[in-house]
Design a protein around this motif. Structure first.
Motif, mmCIF file in Angstrom:
data_model
loop_
_atom_site.group_PDB
_atom_site.id
_atom_site.type_symbol
_atom_site.label_atom_id
_atom_site.label_comp_id
_atom_site.label_asym_id
_atom_site.label_seq_id
_atom_site.Cartn_x
_atom_site.Cartn_y
_atom_site.Cartn_z
ATOM 1 N N ALA A 146 0.834 -1.206 0.000
ATOM 2 C CA ALA A 146 0.000 0.000 0.000
ATOM 3 C C ALA A 146 0.865 1.251 0.000
ATOM 4 C CB ALA A 146 -0.931 0.000 1.207
ATOM 5 N N ARG A 147 1.886 1.259 0.846
ATOM 6 C CA ARG A 147 2.766 2.431 0.910
ATOM 7 C C ARG A 147 3.577 2.595 -0.369
ATOM 8 N NH1 ARG A 147 3.045 5.114 5.508
ATOM 9 N NH2 ARG A 147 2.100 4.208 7.384
ATOM 10 N N ALA A 148 3.987 1.486 -0.966
ATOM 11 C CA ALA A 148 4.727 1.568 -2.226
ATOM 12 C C ALA A 148 3.848 2.127 -3.334
ATOM 13 C CB ALA A 148 5.256 0.184 -2.612
ATOM 14 N N VAL A 149 2.603 1.672 -3.404
ATOM 15 C CA VAL A 149 1.683 2.166 -4.438
ATOM 16 C C VAL A 149 1.466 3.667 -4.290
ATOM 17 C CG1 VAL A 149 -0.692 2.086 -5.267
ATOM 18 C CG2 VAL A 149 0.516 -0.046 -4.764
ATOM 19 N N LEU A 150 1.171 4.117 -3.079
ATOM 20 C CA LEU A 150 0.926 5.543 -2.866
ATOM 21 C C LEU A 150 2.184 6.362 -3.160
ATOM 22 C CD1 LEU A 150 -1.242 5.462 0.399
ATOM 23 C CD2 LEU A 150 -2.008 5.738 -1.966
ATOM 24 N N ALA A 151 3.338 5.852 -2.742
ATOM 25 C CA ALA A 151 4.589 6.587 -2.969
ATOM 26 C C ALA A 151 4.867 6.754 -4.455
ATOM 27 C CB ALA A 151 5.744 5.862 -2.286
ATOM 28 N N VAL A 152 4.707 5.684 -5.215
ATOM 29 C CA VAL A 152 4.959 5.746 -6.659
ATOM 30 C C VAL A 152 3.949 6.664 -7.340
ATOM 31 C CG1 VAL A 152 4.933 4.404 -8.779
ATOM 32 C CG2 VAL A 152 6.126 3.522 -6.778
ATOM 33 N N VAL A 155 1.684 10.397 -3.868
ATOM 34 C CA VAL A 155 0.870 10.931 -2.775
ATOM 35 C C VAL A 155 1.314 10.309 -1.454
ATOM 36 C CG1 VAL A 155 -1.142 11.434 -4.199
ATOM 37 C CG2 VAL A 155 -0.908 9.172 -3.136
ATOM 38 N N LEU A 156 0.964 10.980 -0.363
ATOM 39 C CA LEU A 156 1.238 10.486 0.978
ATOM 40 C C LEU A 156 -0.053 9.975 1.598
ATOM 41 C CD1 LEU A 156 3.415 13.472 2.245
ATOM 42 C CD2 LEU A 156 4.261 11.168 1.740
ATOM 43 N N PRO A 157 0.025 8.978 2.470
ATOM 44 C CA PRO A 157 -1.180 8.575 3.187
ATOM 45 C C PRO A 157 -1.765 9.765 3.945
ATOM 46 C CG PRO A 157 0.565 6.953 3.512
ATOM 47 C CD PRO A 157 1.191 8.143 2.828
ATOM 48 N N ALA A 158 -3.067 9.865 3.955
ATOM 49 C CA ALA A 158 -3.724 10.987 4.629
ATOM 50 C C ALA A 158 -3.247 11.101 6.069
ATOM 51 C CB ALA A 158 -5.240 10.791 4.600
ATOM 52 N N GLY A 159 -2.918 12.330 6.482
ATOM 53 C CA GLY A 159 -2.487 12.580 7.846
ATOM 54 C C GLY A 159 -1.002 12.392 8.092
ATOM 55 N N GLU A 160 -0.241 11.976 7.081
ATOM 56 C CA GLU A 160 1.195 11.775 7.241
ATOM 57 C C GLU A 160 1.973 12.825 6.467
ATOM 58 O OE1 GLU A 160 2.545 7.853 6.382
ATOM 59 O OE2 GLU A 160 1.057 6.862 7.659
ATOM 60 N N ASP A 161 3.099 13.239 7.045
ATOM 61 C CA ASP A 161 4.016 14.112 6.325
ATOM 62 C C ASP A 161 5.150 13.250 5.772
ATOM 63 O OD1 ASP A 161 5.799 13.578 8.425
ATOM 64 O OD2 ASP A 161 5.295 15.418 9.486
ATOM 65 N N PRO A 162 6.032 13.804 4.940
ATOM 66 C CA PRO A 162 7.092 12.986 4.346
ATOM 67 C C PRO A 162 7.962 12.264 5.370
ATOM 68 C CG PRO A 162 6.907 15.061 3.174
ATOM 69 C CD PRO A 162 6.004 15.170 4.370
ATOM 70 N N HIS A 163 8.246 12.933 6.491
ATOM 71 C CA HIS A 163 9.095 12.312 7.516
ATOM 72 C C HIS A 163 8.394 11.103 8.131
ATOM 73 C CE1 HIS A 163 12.133 12.057 10.667
ATOM 74 N NE2 HIS A 163 11.146 11.952 11.543
ATOM 75 N N THR A 164 7.131 11.260 8.483
ATOM 76 C CA THR A 164 6.367 10.165 9.076
ATOM 77 C C THR A 164 6.231 9.002 8.096
ATOM 78 O OG1 THR A 164 5.089 11.733 10.405
ATOM 79 C CG2 THR A 164 4.169 9.527 10.135
ATOM 80 N N ALA A 165 5.930 9.329 6.849
ATOM 81 C CA ALA A 165 5.784 8.287 5.829
ATOM 82 C C ALA A 165 7.097 7.545 5.604
ATOM 83 C CB ALA A 165 5.293 8.904 4.523
ATOM 84 N N GLY A 166 8.209 8.286 5.638
ATOM 85 C CA GLY A 166 9.515 7.657 5.464
ATOM 86 C C GLY A 166 9.849 6.715 6.606
ATOM 87 N N ASP A 167 9.558 7.138 7.832
ATOM 88 C CA ASP A 167 9.805 6.282 8.996
ATOM 89 C C ASP A 167 8.953 5.016 8.925
ATOM 90 O OD1 ASP A 167 11.660 7.998 10.047
ATOM 91 O OD2 ASP A 167 10.299 8.921 11.494
#
Length: 213
Positions: A146-152, A155-167
């Motif tokens: 799911a995270r790979a699909v959104l990243a490609v 977009v970021l998952p709702a409520g997450e910033d780039p730092h949170t998504a990266g972690d």
């Protein structure tokens, strides 16, 4: 550790990632994916071409179809399954209508162009990491996909910033976790070898001291 193993997969469209759909929407969609998407008889290239028509009416040209056929690999294989699952996610009404994704799609020349390219990119990113069935049947694997699909898609998952998504990506990324485990194992091996060498040296010193009495 290579930085590439820890970073989110690269977006297809340059620019800042937009807020996208909720992660749980995508993971639930993957959990509900039909077993037919893993069927060896499923033609991923044809399915992606049909998806383009559904998304925005675009008809794939013969050259694109040949490229899709080559890049999705064997029917039922991990590349084909990953590509089909990416398309399955994009068909979710909550995903395809997301404002952030729609904005990225405009910059990509249309939703179908973005999604079909994303399907191939995700397949290339995650191929050979897991058994095809794991991507829908295992909770951690679903989140990784799911995270790979959104990243490609850019977009970021709702409520997450780039730092949170990266972690969060580093927590679920199979490639990153394997590299960390390998480095930890190598470090433990080095520590064990050092301890053994020190013990042998102490034994030699003790034997030499005893011989001098």
């Amino acid at each position: 550790m290579r930085d590439d193993d820890a970073r989110l997969p690269r977006p297809l469209v340059s620019g800042e990632r937009r807020p996208g759909p909720e992660l749980v929407v995508v993971t639930r969609r993957l959990a509900a994916a039909p077993a037919a998407l893993r069927d060896p008889g499923a033609n991923a290239a044809a399915a992606l071409a049909d998806l383009a028509v559904v998304l925005d009416g675009r008809v794939a040209e013969a050259g694109e179809l040949r490229s899709l056929d080559q890049r999705t690999g064997d029917p039922g294989g991990d590349r084909a399954v990953l590509a089909l699952l990416t398309g399955w996610v994009a068909l979710d009404p909550a995903v395809r209508a997301d404002p952030g994704l729609q904005d990225v799609a405009k910059r990509a020349g249309g939703l179908s162009r973005l999604v079909v390219a994303a399907a191939l990119a995700v397949a290339g990113e995650l191929a050979e990491l897991r058994e095809p069935a794991t991507w829908t049947d295992d909770e951690v694997a679903r989140e990784e996909l799911a995270r790979a699909v959104l990243a490609v898609l850019g977009v970021l998952p709702a409520g997450e910033d780039p730092h949170t998504a990266g972690d969060a990506w580093r927590v679920v990324s199979t490639r990153h976790r394997r590299r960390v485990a390998a480095e930890m194992a190598a470090e433990a091996q080095r520590a064990a070898e050092l301890a053994k060498a020190l013990a042998e040296q102490r034994a030699k010193e003790a034997a030499a001291q005893y011989a001098n009495y």
